[in-house]
Design a protein around this motif. Sequence first.
Motif, mmCIF file in Angstrom:
data_model
loop_
_atom_site.group_PDB
_atom_site.id
_atom_site.type_symbol
_atom_site.label_atom_id
_atom_site.label_comp_id
_atom_site.label_asym_id
_atom_site.label_seq_id
_atom_site.Cartn_x
_atom_site.Cartn_y
_atom_site.Cartn_z
ATOM 1 N N TYR A 271 8.413 -0.214 1.053
ATOM 2 C CA TYR A 271 7.545 -0.571 -0.080
ATOM 3 C C TYR A 271 6.312 -1.317 0.419
ATOM 4 O O TYR A 271 5.187 -1.035 -0.002
ATOM 5 N N LEU A 272 6.521 -2.268 1.318
ATOM 6 C CA LEU A 272 5.399 -3.041 1.837
ATOM 7 C C LEU A 272 4.435 -2.148 2.618
ATOM 8 O O LEU A 272 3.209 -2.275 2.479
ATOM 9 N N GLN A 273 4.972 -1.236 3.396
ATOM 10 C CA GLN A 273 4.122 -0.316 4.151
ATOM 11 C C GLN A 273 3.294 0.559 3.200
ATOM 12 O O GLN A 273 2.095 0.754 3.395
ATOM 13 N N GLY A 274 3.941 1.059 2.160
ATOM 14 C CA GLY A 274 3.215 1.872 1.185
ATOM 15 C C GLY A 274 2.200 1.070 0.394
ATOM 16 O O GLY A 274 1.109 1.554 0.088
ATOM 17 N N ALA A 275 2.535 -0.177 0.064
ATOM 18 C CA ALA A 275 1.614 -1.016 -0.696
ATOM 19 C C ALA A 275 0.390 -1.373 0.138
ATOM 20 O O ALA A 275 -0.718 -1.491 -0.399
#
Length: 75
Positions: free
Chosen positions: A32-36
Amino acid sequence: MDAEAAKLIGAGLASIALVGAGVGIGTIFGNYLQGALRNPSAAPSQFANLLLGFALAEATGLFGLVVALIILFVF
């Protein structure tokens, strides 16, 4: 092997589910953090999916913990 040793071994094996939950939660939040960071405008729309994935991954760990506690204190 007496019953007490078997009970402790069974509870230890049931606790392995906690390792899987930790790995799953780390993977979910890391992705999620990578995508955000790649697309900040899409992050708020995916937050509900993040929480659902977290809850499902944590539930497997909690089920393993409950099974371990049942083995320890009921049998």
